[in-house]
Design a protein around this motif. Structure first.
Motif, PDB file in Angstrom:
ATOM      1  N   VAL A  41      -1.068  33.136  15.284  1.00 42.39           N
ATOM      2  CA  VAL A  41      -2.430  32.769  15.673  1.00 42.39           C
ATOM      3  C   VAL A  41      -3.445  33.484  14.781  1.00 42.39           C
ATOM      4  CG1 VAL A  41      -4.112  32.802  17.560  1.00 42.39           C
ATOM      5  CG2 VAL A  41      -1.742  32.131  18.016  1.00 42.39           C
ATOM      6  N   TRP A  44      -3.400  31.656  11.531  1.00 40.01           N
ATOM      7  CA  TRP A  44      -4.016  30.342  11.664  1.00 40.01           C
ATOM      8  C   TRP A  44      -5.540  30.425  11.767  1.00 40.01           C
ATOM      9  CZ3 TRP A  44      -0.351  27.904  15.886  1.00 40.01           C
ATOM     10  CH2 TRP A  44       0.922  27.698  15.332  1.00 40.01           C
ATOM     11  N   ARG A  46      -7.448  32.226  14.004  1.00 38.19           N
ATOM     12  CA  ARG A  46      -7.988  32.337  15.355  1.00 38.19           C
ATOM     13  C   ARG A  46      -7.757  33.738  15.925  1.00 38.19           C
ATOM     14  NH1 ARG A  46     -11.468  28.353  15.850  1.00 38.19           N
ATOM     15  NH2 ARG A  46     -10.588  26.434  15.032  1.00 38.19           N
ATOM     16  N   MET A  49      -8.127  34.602  19.672  1.00 40.91           N
ATOM     17  CA  MET A  49      -7.199  33.985  20.625  1.00 40.91           C
ATOM     18  C   MET A  49      -5.809  34.620  20.578  1.00 40.91           C
ATOM     19  SD  MET A  49      -8.168  30.006  19.914  1.00 40.91           S
ATOM     20  CE  MET A  49      -7.547  29.320  21.437  1.00 40.91           C
ATOM     21  N   LEU A  81      -1.665  24.043  17.491  1.00 39.40           N
ATOM     22  CA  LEU A  81      -3.109  24.215  17.354  1.00 39.40           C
ATOM     23  C   LEU A  81      -3.725  22.890  16.942  1.00 39.40           C
ATOM     24  CD1 LEU A  81      -5.611  26.106  17.255  1.00 39.40           C
ATOM     25  CD2 LEU A  81      -5.062  26.469  14.825  1.00 39.40           C
ATOM     26  N   LEU A  86      -5.391  25.498  21.672  1.00 39.53           N
ATOM     27  CA  LEU A  86      -4.147  26.148  21.284  1.00 39.53           C
ATOM     28  C   LEU A  86      -3.227  26.006  22.482  1.00 39.53           C
ATOM     29  CD1 LEU A  86      -2.391  27.920  19.417  1.00 39.53           C
ATOM     30  CD2 LEU A  86      -3.406  29.900  20.563  1.00 39.53           C
ATOM     31  N   VAL A 141     -10.309  25.910  22.145  1.00 39.97           N
ATOM     32  CA  VAL A 141     -10.855  26.491  20.919  1.00 39.97           C
ATOM     33  C   VAL A 141     -12.364  26.435  21.068  1.00 39.97           C
ATOM     34  CG1 VAL A 141     -11.080  26.226  18.426  1.00 39.97           C
ATOM     35  CG2 VAL A 141      -8.881  25.793  19.522  1.00 39.97           C
TER      36      VAL A 141
END
Length: 142
Positions: A41, A44, A46, A49, A81, A86, A141
């Motif tokens: 995560v 990616w 984020r 999160m 995602l 997510l 998100v």
């Protein structure tokens, strides 16, 4: 039915990132899946999160290990995602053992996992599989 009467369903949202790993039904797999989730995560893009996603995986994988594991069968962790969510899903081979929210007693050491999932996730639920089930949790998100 004429063309004007047809009901259109929206196209599924495009997947931006996806990861799927099968794990042996052991306590070590819960830790491995939690660390992998946090790392992915973050990668990616984020970072806000990552902690929540790791906690969701940990709770869902622990429940799968305690209530859905079958000797010789693997547990699967899926991360997906999209632009809006997510999704964390953990699959196990015990489709007849569905998770349910419960209120643990004050002295109980266990029984709070799904309460944590329900509080943390924007949406969660169970989906049947050909063999077993998948329990999922989604974070919007923002």
């Amino acid at each position: 039915m004429t063309a004007a009467q047809e009901i259109s369903t929206p196209a599924p949202e495009p997947v931006l990132r996806k990861d799927r790993v099968d794990y042996a039904p052991t306590a070590r797999s819960v830790s491995l899946s939690r660390h992998r989730t946090a790392r992915l995560v973050l990668q990616w893009g984020r970072p806000g999160m990552a902690g929540d996603a790791a906690l969701l995986v940990s709770e869902l994988a622990t429940n799968a290990l305690l209530h859905g594991a079958v000797r010789g069968r693997l547990l699967r962790v899926d991360l997906t995602l999209t632009a809006s969510a997510l999704r964390v899903a953990v699959s196990d081979p015990r489709g007849e053992r569905l998770p349910r929210l419960r209120e643990p007693g004050s002295g109980d050491c266990y029984g709070r996992g799904l309460l944590i999932v329900a509080q943390l996730a924007d949406r969660w639920g169970v989906e049947p599989r050909t063999v077993g089930k998948s329990v999922f949790a989604e974070l919007s998100v923002r």
